[in-house]
Design an enzyme around this catalytic site. Structure first.
Site, PDB file in Angstrom:
ATOM      1  N   LYS A 169     -11.893   0.776  -1.813  1.00  0.00           N
ATOM      2  CA  LYS A 169     -10.883   1.380  -2.693  1.00  0.00           C
ATOM      3  C   LYS A 169     -11.428   1.356  -4.127  1.00  0.00           C
ATOM      4  O   LYS A 169     -12.326   2.137  -4.439  1.00  0.00           O
ATOM      5  CB  LYS A 169      -9.559   0.659  -2.485  1.00  0.00           C
TER       6      LYS A 169
ATOM      7  N   HIS B 145      -5.492  -3.421  -2.500  1.00  0.00           N
ATOM      8  CA  HIS B 145      -5.172  -2.486  -3.586  1.00  0.00           C
ATOM      9  C   HIS B 145      -5.095  -3.188  -4.940  1.00  0.00           C
ATOM     10  O   HIS B 145      -4.679  -2.587  -5.923  1.00  0.00           O
ATOM     11  CB  HIS B 145      -3.854  -1.763  -3.283  1.00  0.00           C
TER      12      HIS B 145
ATOM     13  N   SER C 278       0.786  -1.226   0.000  1.00  0.00           N
ATOM     14  CA  SER C 278       0.000   0.000   0.000  1.00  0.00           C
ATOM     15  C   SER C 278       0.823   1.284   0.000  1.00  0.00           C
ATOM     16  O   SER C 278       0.324   2.328  -0.403  1.00  0.00           O
ATOM     17  CB  SER C 278      -0.952   0.004   1.196  1.00  0.00           C
TER      18      SER C 278
HETATM   19  C1  LIG Z   1      -3.364  -3.404   2.309  1.00  0.00           C
HETATM   20  C2  LIG Z   1      -4.535  -2.964   3.124  1.00  0.00           C
HETATM   21  N1  LIG Z   1      -5.226  -3.874   3.829  1.00  0.00           N
HETATM   22  C3  LIG Z   1      -6.292  -3.523   4.577  1.00  0.00           C
HETATM   23  C4  LIG Z   1      -6.711  -2.231   4.658  1.00  0.00           C
HETATM   24  C5  LIG Z   1      -7.869  -1.880   5.518  1.00  0.00           C
HETATM   25  O1  LIG Z   1      -9.028  -1.761   4.765  1.00  0.00           O
HETATM   26  P1  LIG Z   1     -10.228  -0.843   5.280  1.00  0.00           P
HETATM   27  O2  LIG Z   1      -9.866   0.558   4.952  1.00  0.00           O
HETATM   28  O3  LIG Z   1     -11.417  -1.348   4.545  1.00  0.00           O
HETATM   29  O4  LIG Z   1     -10.324  -1.068   6.755  1.00  0.00           O
HETATM   30  C6  LIG Z   1      -6.020  -1.242   3.928  1.00  0.00           C
HETATM   31  C7  LIG Z   1      -6.377   0.181   3.907  1.00  0.00           C
HETATM   32  O5  LIG Z   1      -7.037   0.836   4.456  1.00  0.00           O
HETATM   33  C8  LIG Z   1      -4.905  -1.617   3.156  1.00  0.00           C
HETATM   34  O6  LIG Z   1      -4.208  -0.700   2.482  1.00  0.00           O
END
Ligand SMILES: Cc1ncc(COP(=O)(O)O)c(C=O)c1O
Length: 393
Positions: A240, A208, A180
């Site tokens: 996303k 992502h 990310s």
């Molecule tokens: C790689 C990754 N996993 C999990 C999440 C968490 O997802 P959420 O925003 O739906 O809680 C994110 C970002 O927020 C992320 O970038």
């Protein structure tokens, strides 16, 4: 008693080290732009990769779901919050991911902590990429399993520790697929191979990658041409590229049944609201019908990466729509971001602990909604900023 001094000391420390964070009040009215303090800026900090968050089809689906079911789900899934709509979305996700089944969670964070802590315990061992998202790290900690973090994408190191780590119950390899903050991609084929050789479960976080990687946006397995069943647990988010909110875990029917009974972040929370579920179903339908947005996203991201590399900027090994422009010092990254903002560009600085020390960066997040003109203009401003802050010559 809670002392105000305690807060001042901590916050003062953050300020001194350039790590202080503030909330910005934004209003978003166009997919590639936002308004901040009355000023319209080109937005490079959203994860709205396909520009679906403001799509009329998603909005209409959300409104229809509200009309039919109301605003809230009123309870957890296991109480009375399980509408037919929830199960429809799970069937659609399973179809999209080509897995036997899927289970939706209220957010990606909750999916990751829920799955890992349900599956793993004190007697088990987890192998995790050092750059994994915080939610995966927190899931590992919560599980109380032995945690071995391997250097970023270092498969030789991973094999070594897999060889030398015996006497544990379950063994799990867990990784982001698209990282990310770096935008590079985990070597999934090698990970699957190692998992088969050393008897490990594989979990990938496609947050992502969902809607982005692969010809039809099905994620990292499609991108690498790996059969979906070679990965035990596919996790991804709706917040996303899919333009809404929430998350899924896709895999076997047994995995779904197990998580319904064991994942605490699934059991002890209110189900997602109907509007969210309606909009995600609409997003999946759009993706299944046509991949034009994915192609545009790839074209935009390729252009932006190539231009920055050509101008001598360090953008690490990104291969995707996430483009980290490395600045180094925290305060310089803040100033760089301010300069961009003065020139109509919104791209926030990312600092430790989100990224390693001395690698503060501006994270550009490219979307299908950015126009060629917006991207070209932004490259010109970055060039100016690069000279001003001594990042390039
Ligand atoms: C790689 C990754 N996993 C999990 C999440 C968490 O997802 P959420 O925003 O739906 O809680 C994110 C970002 O927020 C992320 O970038």
């Amino acid at each position: 008693m809670l002392s105000p001094y305690m807060f001042d000391k901590t916050i003062g420390g953050f300020k001194k080290r350039g790590l202080y964070r503030v909330l910005r009040t934004c209003s978003q009215f166009k997919s590639s732009k936002l308004v901040l303090d009355g000023k319209e800026l080109i937005n490079f900090s959203s994860n709205n990769y396909l520009g679906l968050a403001g799509d009329p089809v998603l909005k209409e689906a959300a409104c229809k779901a509200i009309e039919k079911h109301g605003c809230g789900s009123t309870a957890s899934r296991l109480m009375c919050g399980n509408l037919a709509l929830n199960e429809e979305l799970e069937r659609r996700i399973a179809g999209f991911k080509r897995t036997e089944a899927a289970l939706i969670f209220s957010s990606g964070y909750m999916a990751n902590i829920g799955v890992i802590s349900a599956l793993m315990g004190r007697q088990d061992v987890i192998f995790a990429d050092k750059y994994n998202h915080a939610s995966l790290v927190d899931g590992c900690i919560l599980s109380r399993a032995k945690l071995i973090r391997y250097p970023h994408k270092d498969m030789k190191y991973l094999e070594q520790v897999l060889k030398n780590t015996g006497k544990y119950g379950r063994r799990l390899i867990v990784t982001d697929s698209v990282f990310s903050m770096d935008g590079d991609i985990a070597p999934l084929p090698e990970i699957v191979k190692l998992a088969n050789t050393y008897g490990c479960i594989v979990m990938i976080d496609d947050a992502h990658a969902t809607g982005v990687l692969g010809r039809t946006g099905r994620g990292s397995a499609e991108y690498f041409g790996i059969p979906e069943e070679a990965v035990d647990i596919h996790m991804g988010t709706f917040g996303k590229a899919l333009g809404s909110f929430g998350a899924y875990v896709a895999g076997s029917k047994k995995l779904r049944e197990f998580l319904i009974n064991k994942a605490r972040s699934f059991i002890f929370t209110t189900a997602l609201p109907p509007s969210v579920i309606g909009s995600v179903i609409a997003a999946i339908s759009i993706l299944e019908m046509d991949n034009t947005r994915i192609k545009t996203l790839n074209k935009n991201a390729d252009y932006f990466r190539n231009q920055l590399r050509k101008k001598g900027f360090n953008i690490l090994n990104t291969e995707t729509q996430i483009i980290p422009l490395i600045i180094g010092e925290n305060n310089k990254a803040i100033q760089f971001s301010k300069f961009l903002m003065q020139n109509g560009i919104f791209a926030v600085p990312i600092r430790p602990p989100t990224v390693p020390s001395y690698t503060a960066r501006i994270r550009f997040s490219i979307t299908a909604a950015h126009s060629k003109e917006e991207l070209g203009y932004t490259i010109e401003i970055i060039k100016k900023a690069g000279k001003k802050f001594g990042i390039t010559q």
